[in-house]
Design a protein around this motif. Structure first.
Motif, PDB file in Angstrom:
ATOM      1  N   CYS A 316     -11.217 -19.021  -0.313  1.00 27.23           N
ATOM      2  CA  CYS A 316     -11.697 -19.350   1.038  1.00 27.23           C
ATOM      3  C   CYS A 316     -10.826 -20.450   1.642  1.00 27.23           C
ATOM      4  CB  CYS A 316     -13.156 -19.793   0.959  1.00 27.23           C
ATOM      5  SG  CYS A 316     -13.811 -20.382   2.522  1.00 27.23           S
ATOM      6  N   ILE A 317     -10.330 -20.230   2.848  1.00 26.39           N
ATOM      7  CA  ILE A 317      -9.474 -21.221   3.502  1.00 26.39           C
ATOM      8  C   ILE A 317     -10.168 -21.877   4.708  1.00 26.39           C
ATOM      9  CG2 ILE A 317      -7.306 -20.170   2.725  1.00 26.39           C
ATOM     10  CD1 ILE A 317      -7.096 -19.014   5.659  1.00 26.39           C
ATOM     11  N   CYS A 318     -11.487 -21.815   4.653  1.00 22.48           N
ATOM     12  CA  CYS A 318     -12.324 -22.419   5.701  1.00 22.48           C
ATOM     13  C   CYS A 318     -11.863 -23.847   6.063  1.00 22.48           C
ATOM     14  CB  CYS A 318     -13.734 -22.426   5.129  1.00 22.48           C
ATOM     15  SG  CYS A 318     -15.071 -22.546   6.257  1.00 22.48           S
ATOM     16  N   ILE A 321      -8.832 -23.789   8.135  1.00 18.23           N
ATOM     17  CA  ILE A 321      -9.167 -23.307   9.481  1.00 18.23           C
ATOM     18  C   ILE A 321      -9.739 -24.457  10.298  1.00 18.23           C
ATOM     19  CG2 ILE A 321     -10.689 -21.761  10.775  1.00 18.23           C
ATOM     20  CD1 ILE A 321     -10.346 -19.764   8.397  1.00 18.23           C
ATOM     21  N   CYS A 331      -6.949 -15.325   6.356  1.00 19.81           N
ATOM     22  CA  CYS A 331      -7.718 -15.255   5.107  1.00 19.81           C
ATOM     23  C   CYS A 331      -7.852 -13.804   4.677  1.00 19.81           C
ATOM     24  CB  CYS A 331      -9.107 -15.865   5.302  1.00 19.81           C
ATOM     25  SG  CYS A 331     -10.147 -15.635   3.847  1.00 19.81           S
ATOM     26  N   LEU A 333      -9.833 -12.464   2.761  1.00 21.48           N
ATOM     27  CA  LEU A 333     -11.204 -11.986   2.573  1.00 21.48           C
ATOM     28  C   LEU A 333     -11.903 -11.680   3.899  1.00 21.48           C
ATOM     29  CD1 LEU A 333     -12.386 -14.521  -0.172  1.00 21.48           C
ATOM     30  CD2 LEU A 333     -11.156 -12.368  -0.456  1.00 21.48           C
ATOM     31  N   PHE A 334     -11.302 -12.138   4.998  1.00 20.78           N
ATOM     32  CA  PHE A 334     -11.939 -12.043   6.320  1.00 20.78           C
ATOM     33  C   PHE A 334     -12.278 -10.590   6.673  1.00 20.78           C
ATOM     34  CE2 PHE A 334     -11.373 -11.632  11.043  1.00 20.78           C
ATOM     35  CZ  PHE A 334     -12.483 -12.369  11.421  1.00 20.78           C
ATOM     36  N   CYS A 338     -15.573 -10.938   2.712  1.00 23.76           N
ATOM     37  CA  CYS A 338     -16.377 -11.962   3.400  1.00 23.76           C
ATOM     38  C   CYS A 338     -16.815 -11.475   4.779  1.00 23.76           C
ATOM     39  CB  CYS A 338     -15.557 -13.250   3.529  1.00 23.76           C
ATOM     40  SG  CYS A 338     -16.480 -14.602   4.300  1.00 23.76           S
ATOM     41  N   VAL A 344     -18.625 -15.529   1.993  1.00 22.63           N
ATOM     42  CA  VAL A 344     -18.042 -16.267   0.867  1.00 22.63           C
ATOM     43  C   VAL A 344     -17.982 -17.753   1.214  1.00 22.63           C
ATOM     44  CG1 VAL A 344     -15.948 -16.597  -0.519  1.00 22.63           C
ATOM     45  CG2 VAL A 344     -16.703 -14.276   0.094  1.00 22.63           C
ATOM     46  N   GLY A 345     -17.633 -18.046   2.439  1.00 27.17           N
ATOM     47  CA  GLY A 345     -17.495 -19.449   2.838  1.00 27.17           C
ATOM     48  C   GLY A 345     -18.436 -19.805   3.972  1.00 27.17           C
ATOM     49  N   CYS A 347     -17.839 -21.025   6.845  1.00 26.04           N
ATOM     50  CA  CYS A 347     -17.392 -20.664   8.200  1.00 26.04           C
ATOM     51  C   CYS A 347     -17.847 -19.262   8.598  1.00 26.04           C
ATOM     52  CB  CYS A 347     -15.863 -20.701   8.288  1.00 26.04           C
ATOM     53  SG  CYS A 347     -15.168 -22.329   8.122  1.00 26.04           S
ATOM     54  N   MET A 348     -18.318 -18.479   7.628  1.00 23.92           N
ATOM     55  CA  MET A 348     -18.812 -17.140   7.944  1.00 23.92           C
ATOM     56  C   MET A 348     -20.338 -17.138   8.049  1.00 23.92           C
ATOM     57  SD  MET A 348     -17.750 -14.094   8.668  1.00 23.92           S
ATOM     58  CE  MET A 348     -16.173 -13.487   8.043  1.00 23.92           C
ATOM     59  N   CYS A 355     -15.023 -18.291  11.519  1.00 24.83           N
ATOM     60  CA  CYS A 355     -14.934 -16.946  10.930  1.00 24.83           C
ATOM     61  C   CYS A 355     -16.060 -16.056  11.442  1.00 24.83           C
ATOM     62  CB  CYS A 355     -14.961 -17.037   9.404  1.00 24.83           C
ATOM     63  SG  CYS A 355     -13.547 -17.940   8.752  1.00 24.83           S
TER      64      CYS A 355
HETATM   65 FE1  SF4 Z   1     -12.139 -16.460   4.497  1.00 27.77          FE
HETATM   66 FE2  SF4 Z   1     -14.759 -16.146   4.603  1.00 27.77          FE
HETATM   67 FE3  SF4 Z   1     -13.741 -18.513   3.970  1.00 27.77          FE
HETATM   68 FE4  SF4 Z   1     -13.557 -17.548   6.458  1.00 27.77          FE
HETATM   69  S1  SF4 Z   1     -15.426 -18.131   5.391  1.00 27.77           S
HETATM   70  S2  SF4 Z   1     -11.944 -18.527   5.295  1.00 27.77           S
HETATM   71  S3  SF4 Z   1     -13.274 -15.370   6.087  1.00 27.77           S
HETATM   72  S4  SF4 Z   1     -13.589 -16.636   2.791  1.00 27.77           S
END
Ligand code: SF4
Length: 365
Positions: A316-318, A321, A331, A333-334, A338, A344-345, A347-348, A355
């Motif tokens: 996760c690169i939240c 971001i 990301c 996973l976006f 996720c 996953v993070g 921000c989602m 996200c």
């Molecule tokens: Fe990726 Fe989900 Fe984390 Fe956003 S919240 S950076 S989409 S893993």
């Protein structure tokens, strides 16, 4: 809805502002990056397609403006541990599914722990009043807009079985950290109007003095954002830092002095990790000693959760971001592993998370 809103959504005025902005950018003749620090700004930008109205050389990115997203995993872990130790944990809805190291409060509830979603700090107090035999812990998150009501309920002599686990955060030091990151290239900040209704815009004077960047406080209608951007570009064109309030119908220089006094009475600032971003000095609100009777951390032994986290979390690169150095599309996973239904993070999870907002609009809005 209604006429009052339309006044701030007039497409003709929006086009005029966009033309002004395009002309300013032509004169500036180099790329400009504006960071906004508020999930509500990202929502209005996405909803009204404002980025598509701006020249390519002008980017508007979201910084650390989602309080749920910056709530650190160990803070969620504390709330989960309290729930699992038999306390009733009350929290805001968008915190409910935010992952901790091993689980979220939603997971804990599914396993039988007592977790209640509340809409306000006073609702958490009511929960304590109506359940006098339970310990009710309010897991309090958010910036000054929610720190103020948390402070108010603590000042109003809440019942003994009510306590607060504070994860409240204070934005200006995070702006400093982000402005100083070597990998960011932020030219100006569009500051969040609703935190400023509490703090007053005068709060940013020190930041502007120190960093000599433009900071403009903006509101949350489409035209507010465009006015704010145009005002920022005026500073940039003049080659100056400076502070202005582009949201005068709600924000004053002093802000809400009673609310600020309450915050100051109840909380003190301490250094803390903002999820995925950095350790930020003086950016976490913790309860003062005088309120220890209602401090969950002072009242209970909180056993940190043990166990391995989800390996996907590592990807996760939240944090990047929110520091403005990556976008959700960077990301892997976006939208795949996720999604809002299986985040996953953080921000989602939150409606204020980049996200989640981008996912709702199918990509960069
Ligand atoms: Fe990726 Fe989900 Fe984390 Fe956003 S919240 S950076 S989409 S893993």
């Amino acid at each position: 809805g209604g006429a009052a809103d339309l006044q701030f959504r007039d497409p003709e005025v929006a086009d005029e502002l966009a033309d002004d902005i395009a002309a300013q950018m032509e004169r500036i003749d180099e790329p400009v990056e504006i960071m906004h620090v508020c999930g509500s700004h990202e929502q209005v930008i996405a909803k009204f397609g404002l980025r598509s109205m701006l020249p390519d050389a002008l980017s508007v990115t979201m910084g650390p403006g989602c309080p749920v997203c910056v709530t650190n995993m160990p803070e969620v872990d504390e709330a989960v541990a309290l729930a699992e130790a038999g306390k009733t944990v009350a929290t805001y809805g968008d915190m409910f599914r935010v992952p901790g190291t091993v689980k979220s409060l939603a997971d804990a509830k599914a396993e039988g722990a007592s977790v209640e979603v509340v809409y306000s700090a006073s609702e958490a107090v009511e929960l304590a009043e109506t359940n006098p035999d339970e310990d009710v812990v309010f897991f309090a998150t958010g910036f000054e807009t929610t720190a103020a009501p948390t402070a108010a309920v603590l000042q109003a002599d809440p019942p003994e079985n009510f306590s607060v686990l504070s994860a409240h955060k204070y934005v200006p030091p995070a702006m400093e950290v982000v402005a100083e990151m070597p990998e960011t290239d932020v030219d100006a900040f569009l500051a969040a109007g609703h935190a400023a209704t509490i703090t007053g815009y005068g709060l940013f004077e020190e930041f502007v003095d120190e960093y000599d960047l433009p900071v403009v406080v903006g509101g949350f209608e489409p035209l507010d954002v465009l006015y704010g951007v145009r005002r920022i570009l005026e500073f940039i064109e003049a080659g100056e830092g400076g502070l202005d309030n582009a949201y005068p119908r709600c924000v004053s220089r002093e802000g809400n002095e009673a609310a600020m006094a309450a915050i100051d009475d109840v909380f003190t600032l301490t250094s803390g990790e903002w999820r995925g971003i950095a350790e930020i000095p003086d950016a976490n609100f913790v309860l003062r000693e005088a309120y220890a009777d209602h401090s969950a951390r002072a009242q209970f032994d909180i056993d940190a959760v043990d166990g391995a986290g989800d390996p996907l979390t590592e990807q996760c690169i939240c944090g990047d971001i929110m520091a403005g150095t990556a976008s959700p599309e960077g990301c892997e996973l976006f939208g795949e592993e996720c999604t809002p239904s299986n985040p996953v993070g953080a921000c989602m999870v939150s409606d204020e998370g980049t996200c989640k907002i981008w996912h709702e609009y199918g990509g960069e809005p």
